[in-house]
Design a protein around this motif. Structure first.
Motif, PDB file in Angstrom:
ATOM      1  N   ASP A 149       0.769  -1.343   0.002  1.00  0.00           N
ATOM      2  CA  ASP A 149      -0.027  -0.066   0.150  1.00  0.00           C
ATOM      3  C   ASP A 149       0.980   1.297   0.098  1.00  0.00           C
ATOM      4  OD1 ASP A 149      -2.417   1.402   0.403  1.00  0.00           O
ATOM      5  OD2 ASP A 149      -1.705   2.105   2.168  1.00  0.00           O
ATOM      6  N   PRO A 150       0.676   1.986  -1.042  1.00  0.00           N
ATOM      7  CA  PRO A 150       1.831   3.106  -1.092  1.00  0.00           C
ATOM      8  C   PRO A 150       1.562   4.321   0.111  1.00  0.00           C
ATOM      9  CG  PRO A 150       0.003   3.122  -3.094  1.00  0.00           C
ATOM     10  CD  PRO A 150      -0.276   1.905  -2.269  1.00  0.00           C
ATOM     11  N   ASP A 151       0.507   4.516   0.803  1.00  0.00           N
ATOM     12  CA  ASP A 151       0.202   5.556   1.717  1.00  0.00           C
ATOM     13  C   ASP A 151       0.870   4.911   2.979  1.00  0.00           C
ATOM     14  OD1 ASP A 151      -0.817   7.225  -0.164  1.00  0.00           O
ATOM     15  OD2 ASP A 151      -2.829   7.266   0.803  1.00  0.00           O
ATOM     16  N   THR A 152       0.911   3.679   3.172  1.00  0.00           N
ATOM     17  CA  THR A 152       1.248   3.006   4.534  1.00  0.00           C
ATOM     18  C   THR A 152       2.992   3.062   4.029  1.00  0.00           C
ATOM     19  OG1 THR A 152      -0.388   1.539   4.517  1.00  0.00           O
ATOM     20  CG2 THR A 152       1.370   1.036   5.703  1.00  0.00           C
ATOM     21  N   ALA A 153       3.406   2.610   3.045  1.00  0.00           N
ATOM     22  CA  ALA A 153       4.941   2.859   2.798  1.00  0.00           C
ATOM     23  C   ALA A 153       5.274   4.287   3.128  1.00  0.00           C
ATOM     24  CB  ALA A 153       5.166   2.404   1.427  1.00  0.00           C
ATOM     25  N   ALA A 154       4.620   5.045   2.546  1.00  0.00           N
ATOM     26  CA  ALA A 154       4.872   6.608   2.517  1.00  0.00           C
ATOM     27  C   ALA A 154       4.931   7.012   4.077  1.00  0.00           C
ATOM     28  CB  ALA A 154       4.011   7.484   2.050  1.00  0.00           C
ATOM     29  N   ASP A 155       4.221   6.427   4.825  1.00  0.00           N
ATOM     30  CA  ASP A 155       3.888   6.821   6.314  1.00  0.00           C
ATOM     31  C   ASP A 155       5.210   6.096   6.926  1.00  0.00           C
ATOM     32  OD1 ASP A 155       1.696   8.325   6.365  1.00  0.00           O
ATOM     33  OD2 ASP A 155       0.128   6.645   6.599  1.00  0.00           O
ATOM     34  N   LEU A 156       5.318   4.968   6.837  1.00  0.00           N
ATOM     35  CA  LEU A 156       6.528   4.368   7.515  1.00  0.00           C
ATOM     36  C   LEU A 156       7.745   4.717   7.038  1.00  0.00           C
ATOM     37  CD1 LEU A 156       5.004   0.658   7.616  1.00  0.00           C
ATOM     38  CD2 LEU A 156       5.227   2.429   9.374  1.00  0.00           C
ATOM     39  N   THR A 157       8.136   5.057   5.763  1.00  0.00           N
ATOM     40  CA  THR A 157       9.349   5.329   5.485  1.00  0.00           C
ATOM     41  C   THR A 157       9.565   6.769   5.983  1.00  0.00           C
ATOM     42  OG1 THR A 157       8.451   6.132   3.238  1.00  0.00           O
ATOM     43  CG2 THR A 157       9.451   4.112   3.436  1.00  0.00           C
ATOM     44  N   SER A 158       8.624   7.559   5.788  1.00  0.00           N
ATOM     45  CA  SER A 158       8.886   9.146   6.340  1.00  0.00           C
ATOM     46  C   SER A 158       9.263   8.960   8.110  1.00  0.00           C
ATOM     47  CB  SER A 158       7.385   9.901   6.415  1.00  0.00           C
ATOM     48  OG  SER A 158       7.171  10.040   5.269  1.00  0.00           O
ATOM     49  N   ILE A 159       8.595   7.903   8.860  1.00  0.00           N
ATOM     50  CA  ILE A 159       9.098   7.948  10.035  1.00  0.00           C
ATOM     51  C   ILE A 159      10.445   7.371  10.279  1.00  0.00           C
ATOM     52  CG2 ILE A 159       8.805   6.532  12.389  1.00  0.00           C
ATOM     53  CD1 ILE A 159       5.832   6.767  11.473  1.00  0.00           C
ATOM     54  N   LEU A 160      10.957   6.356   9.408  1.00  0.00           N
ATOM     55  CA  LEU A 160      12.271   5.993   9.260  1.00  0.00           C
ATOM     56  C   LEU A 160      13.123   7.173   8.999  1.00  0.00           C
ATOM     57  CD1 LEU A 160      14.062   3.426   9.330  1.00  0.00           C
ATOM     58  CD2 LEU A 160      13.759   3.402   6.766  1.00  0.00           C
TER      59      LEU A 160
END
Lengths: 244, 52
Positions: A149-160
């Motif tokens: 899911d691109p939005d979930t990936a965006a959230d998690l990578t932003s936190i990383l």
């Protein structure tokens, strides 16, 4: 007129198409002239000999490796706060560029270190923080690939990206607040305006730094456009229910 | 033409070679991926239009 209008993918692509030709030409000019100037037009250093010529690759690459992560931090924060897709796609686009810059800095540093320090590698604060920054780049890219899911990936990578910023800061300032290890002080201390490099080495170095900066910008704009097109392709396919 | 790099010639030349290879590979992969993405989007847009 607001900067946020470029959160619209169509407007972003339109501006990007206008700016890119100038950026590519300017980047190519500065990198090629800077490297030729540094390689052919500068003398050997009295202590380092001809290995001083590695500075024209090592310093600009290290500079962009750190600043790429700061750029990703800003665009990730914009995603987390304002949910602009172009912003997080720019961060995704910048990661491989930053990773390659980190690899160039590590490889050229090791090649320079062997004859100068007598070792390819030392667990020095700056070298170690740079290695960890490289691992964060790898993790960031892997996380994007691992989540569907691109939005979930965006959230998690932003936190990383927020977490990794600690090591980007360490890489940038480690030489200033840690008086231990092999790595010498910064060549161009921006905060004080002073420098430890003489003019004959400094001007081609600045040319290379500007060139690497422009190359980074050109690559990130191009790659962000690619990410937008890939996202649009996936959206159209999904809307068509897999018939396309 | 090539400056006299003395006893560090191997180190200097290998640093330049490695960096140029990495930069050229990065640019090549970027441009190739961009072309593929453009073509894929055009293809999907064409098919969506033809499907009505």
């Amino acid at each position: 007129m607001s900067i946020w209008q470029y959160a619209n993918p169509v407007k972003f692509l339109s501006l990007s198409a206008k700016v890119q030709p100038v950026l590519w030409v300017a980047a190519g000019f500065c990198v090629v002239v800077g490297l030729i100037w540094g390689f052919f037009g500068t003398p050997d250093d009295f202590r380092q000999g001809s290995t001083v010529k590695i500075i024209y690759l090592h310093v600009p690459a290290a500079l962009m490796a750190i600043n790429a992560w700061f750029m990703m931090l800003i665009t990730s924060l914009i995603w987390l706060v304002r949910r602009h897709h172009v912003s997080v796609l720019a961060a995704k686009a910048a990661a491989p560029v930053g990773m390659v810059m980190t690899v160039i800095a590590l490889v050229t540093g090791a090649i320079w270190g062997q004859p100068m320090w007598g070792t390819w590698w030392a667990w020095d604060p700056r070298l170690t923080s740079f290695l960890i920054l490289f691992l964060f780049y790898l993790g960031y890219i892997a996380l994007w690939e691992a989540i569907e899911d691109p939005d979930t990936a965006a959230d998690l990578t932003s936190i990383l990206c927020l977490v990794g910023s600690v090591f980007a800061v360490l890489s940038r300032y480690a030489v200033q607040f840690w008086n231990q290890g092999l790595h010498q002080g910064t060549s161009v201390p921006v905060a004080t305006g002073g420098r430890t490099v003489s003019d004959v080495f400094f001007y081609p170095l600045v040319m290379c730094m500007v060139g690497f900066g422009l190359l980074f910008l050109a690559l990130v704009l191009y790659r962000t456009g690619t990410e937008i097109r890939l996202r649009r392709t996936a959206a159209l396919r999904a809307r068509a229910g897999g018939n396309v | 033409m090539t400056p006299d790099l003395g006893k560090y010639a191997v180190e200097v030349l290998s640093a330049y070679a490695a960096s140029v290879v990495l930069l050229v590979a990065l640019i090549a992969v970027t441009l190739r991926r961009g072309r593929v993405a453009r073509a894929a989007l055009k293809e999907v847009e064409r098919e969506v239009k033809s499907d009505g």
